[in-house]
Design a protein around this motif. Structure first.
Motif, PDB file in Angstrom:
ATOM      1  N   TYR A 151      13.860  57.901 -38.002  1.00 42.59           N
ATOM      2  CA  TYR A 151      13.541  58.057 -36.587  1.00 42.59           C
ATOM      3  C   TYR A 151      12.504  59.123 -36.279  1.00 42.59           C
ATOM      4  O   TYR A 151      12.678  59.959 -35.413  1.00 42.59           O
ATOM      5  CB  TYR A 151      14.798  58.272 -35.748  1.00 42.59           C
ATOM      6  CG  TYR A 151      15.738  59.341 -36.207  1.00 42.59           C
ATOM      7  CD1 TYR A 151      15.590  60.647 -35.783  1.00 42.59           C
ATOM      8  CD2 TYR A 151      16.792  59.040 -37.048  1.00 42.59           C
ATOM      9  CE1 TYR A 151      16.464  61.622 -36.186  1.00 42.59           C
ATOM     10  CE2 TYR A 151      17.668  60.021 -37.447  1.00 42.59           C
ATOM     11  CZ  TYR A 151      17.507  61.309 -37.012  1.00 42.59           C
ATOM     12  OH  TYR A 151      18.381  62.272 -37.418  1.00 42.59           O
ATOM     13  N   LEU A 184      21.203  54.984 -32.583  1.00 49.39           N
ATOM     14  CA  LEU A 184      21.785  55.798 -33.644  1.00 49.39           C
ATOM     15  C   LEU A 184      23.196  56.220 -33.256  1.00 49.39           C
ATOM     16  O   LEU A 184      24.130  56.161 -34.063  1.00 49.39           O
ATOM     17  CB  LEU A 184      20.909  57.022 -33.913  1.00 49.39           C
ATOM     18  CG  LEU A 184      21.403  58.010 -34.962  1.00 49.39           C
ATOM     19  CD1 LEU A 184      21.521  57.344 -36.328  1.00 49.39           C
ATOM     20  CD2 LEU A 184      20.468  59.210 -35.037  1.00 49.39           C
ATOM     21  N   SER A 206      13.329  52.435 -36.996  1.00 45.71           N
ATOM     22  CA  SER A 206      13.359  52.432 -35.536  1.00 45.71           C
ATOM     23  C   SER A 206      11.992  52.124 -34.941  1.00 45.71           C
ATOM     24  O   SER A 206      11.773  52.352 -33.753  1.00 45.71           O
ATOM     25  CB  SER A 206      13.857  53.781 -35.008  1.00 45.71           C
ATOM     26  OG  SER A 206      12.930  54.798 -35.327  1.00 45.71           O
ATOM     27  N   ASN A 216      19.443  63.918 -31.490  1.00 41.27           N
ATOM     28  CA  ASN A 216      19.659  63.091 -32.672  1.00 41.27           C
ATOM     29  C   ASN A 216      20.754  63.633 -33.570  1.00 41.27           C
ATOM     30  O   ASN A 216      21.432  62.851 -34.247  1.00 41.27           O
ATOM     31  CB  ASN A 216      18.343  62.898 -33.418  1.00 41.27           C
ATOM     32  CG  ASN A 216      17.443  61.956 -32.636  1.00 41.27           C
ATOM     33  OD1 ASN A 216      17.807  60.831 -32.355  1.00 41.27           O
ATOM     34  ND2 ASN A 216      16.281  62.438 -32.252  1.00 41.27           N
ATOM     35  N   ASN A 265      26.904  54.969 -35.057  1.00 36.84           N
ATOM     36  CA  ASN A 265      27.785  55.987 -35.613  1.00 36.84           C
ATOM     37  C   ASN A 265      29.116  56.089 -34.883  1.00 36.84           C
ATOM     38  O   ASN A 265      29.993  56.836 -35.305  1.00 36.84           O
ATOM     39  CB  ASN A 265      27.070  57.336 -35.683  1.00 36.84           C
ATOM     40  CG  ASN A 265      26.177  57.395 -36.892  1.00 36.84           C
ATOM     41  OD1 ASN A 265      26.653  57.342 -38.018  1.00 36.84           O
ATOM     42  ND2 ASN A 265      24.878  57.448 -36.676  1.00 36.84           N
ATOM     43  N   SER A 325      16.045  54.972 -29.593  1.00 31.30           N
ATOM     44  CA  SER A 325      16.362  55.314 -30.980  1.00 31.30           C
ATOM     45  C   SER A 325      17.608  56.179 -31.045  1.00 31.30           C
ATOM     46  O   SER A 325      18.498  55.949 -31.863  1.00 31.30           O
ATOM     47  CB  SER A 325      15.201  56.061 -31.636  1.00 31.30           C
ATOM     48  OG  SER A 325      14.074  55.254 -31.767  1.00 31.30           O
ATOM     49  N   SER A 326      17.685  57.164 -30.170  1.00 31.50           N
ATOM     50  CA  SER A 326      18.852  58.052 -30.139  1.00 31.50           C
ATOM     51  C   SER A 326      20.107  57.299 -29.707  1.00 31.50           C
ATOM     52  O   SER A 326      21.182  57.487 -30.279  1.00 31.50           O
ATOM     53  CB  SER A 326      18.600  59.229 -29.195  1.00 31.50           C
ATOM     54  OG  SER A 326      17.509  59.992 -29.639  1.00 31.50           O
ATOM     55  N   THR A 351      19.728  53.384 -44.050  1.00 31.21           N
ATOM     56  CA  THR A 351      18.749  53.862 -43.082  1.00 31.21           C
ATOM     57  C   THR A 351      18.063  52.663 -42.444  1.00 31.21           C
ATOM     58  O   THR A 351      17.511  51.824 -43.139  1.00 31.21           O
ATOM     59  CB  THR A 351      17.694  54.753 -43.762  1.00 31.21           C
ATOM     60  OG1 THR A 351      18.358  55.854 -44.383  1.00 31.21           O
ATOM     61  CG2 THR A 351      16.687  55.280 -42.758  1.00 31.21           C
ATOM     62  N   THR A 408      22.013  55.895 -40.489  1.00 25.83           N
ATOM     63  CA  THR A 408      20.990  56.644 -39.770  1.00 25.83           C
ATOM     64  C   THR A 408      19.767  55.768 -39.509  1.00 25.83           C
ATOM     65  O   THR A 408      19.701  54.633 -39.947  1.00 25.83           O
ATOM     66  CB  THR A 408      20.592  57.925 -40.536  1.00 25.83           C
ATOM     67  OG1 THR A 408      19.800  58.740 -39.684  1.00 25.83           O
ATOM     68  CG2 THR A 408      19.854  57.616 -41.813  1.00 25.83           C
ATOM     69  N   PHE A 409      18.840  56.314 -38.747  1.00 27.98           N
ATOM     70  CA  PHE A 409      17.547  55.692 -38.495  1.00 27.98           C
ATOM     71  C   PHE A 409      16.479  56.508 -39.189  1.00 27.98           C
ATOM     72  O   PHE A 409      16.618  57.717 -39.338  1.00 27.98           O
ATOM     73  CB  PHE A 409      17.211  55.707 -36.999  1.00 27.98           C
ATOM     74  CG  PHE A 409      17.681  54.540 -36.220  1.00 27.98           C
ATOM     75  CD1 PHE A 409      16.984  53.343 -36.242  1.00 27.98           C
ATOM     76  CD2 PHE A 409      18.818  54.622 -35.448  1.00 27.98           C
ATOM     77  CE1 PHE A 409      17.407  52.267 -35.512  1.00 27.98           C
ATOM     78  CE2 PHE A 409      19.253  53.544 -34.713  1.00 27.98           C
ATOM     79  CZ  PHE A 409      18.543  52.362 -34.745  1.00 27.98           C
ATOM     80  N   SER A 416      23.835  61.322 -34.506  1.00 27.54           N
ATOM     81  CA  SER A 416      24.251  61.120 -35.896  1.00 27.54           C
ATOM     82  C   SER A 416      25.767  61.249 -36.049  1.00 27.54           C
ATOM     83  O   SER A 416      26.342  60.712 -36.987  1.00 27.54           O
ATOM     84  CB  SER A 416      23.582  62.144 -36.815  1.00 27.54           C
ATOM     85  OG  SER A 416      22.203  61.883 -36.888  1.00 27.54           O
TER      86      SER A 416
END
Length: 89
Positions: free
Chosen positions: A47, A29, A17, A80, A33, A25-26, A14, A44-45, A84
């Protein structure tokens, strides 16, 4: 690389962010991925910013903005979820 560095029993990594926008952030991420990796670990973040910031701003503590804020939360959660899986944007 993470494939070489992580123990096989590690379920995920993890990243924080903090300090970047919801959209960034999105996007970040999503990009991490998209990377091919051998391990089964999740990336992952942490987030909360990518979920909450615009919702709180829209809501502003006013009951009349509740539904708009809920709609925004759903949109951010969907973005998100896609990120992911590396399928955002």
């Amino acid at each position: 690389t993470l494939d070489r560095s992580l123990p096989s029993a590690m379920p995920g990594v993890t990243f924080l962010s903090g300090g970047i926008s919801e959209e960034d952030s999105s996007i970040y991420l999503n990009e991490i991925n998209k990377l091919e990796r051998k391990g089964a670990f999740a990336l992952t973040f942490s987030y909360s910013r990518a979920l909450q910031s615009s919702c709180i701003k829209i809501w502003g503590g006013k009951e009349e903005n509740y539904q708009k804020a809920q709609d925004q939360l759903l949109a951010r959660a969907q973005a998100n979820a896609e990120a992911s899986a590396g399928k955002y944007v």
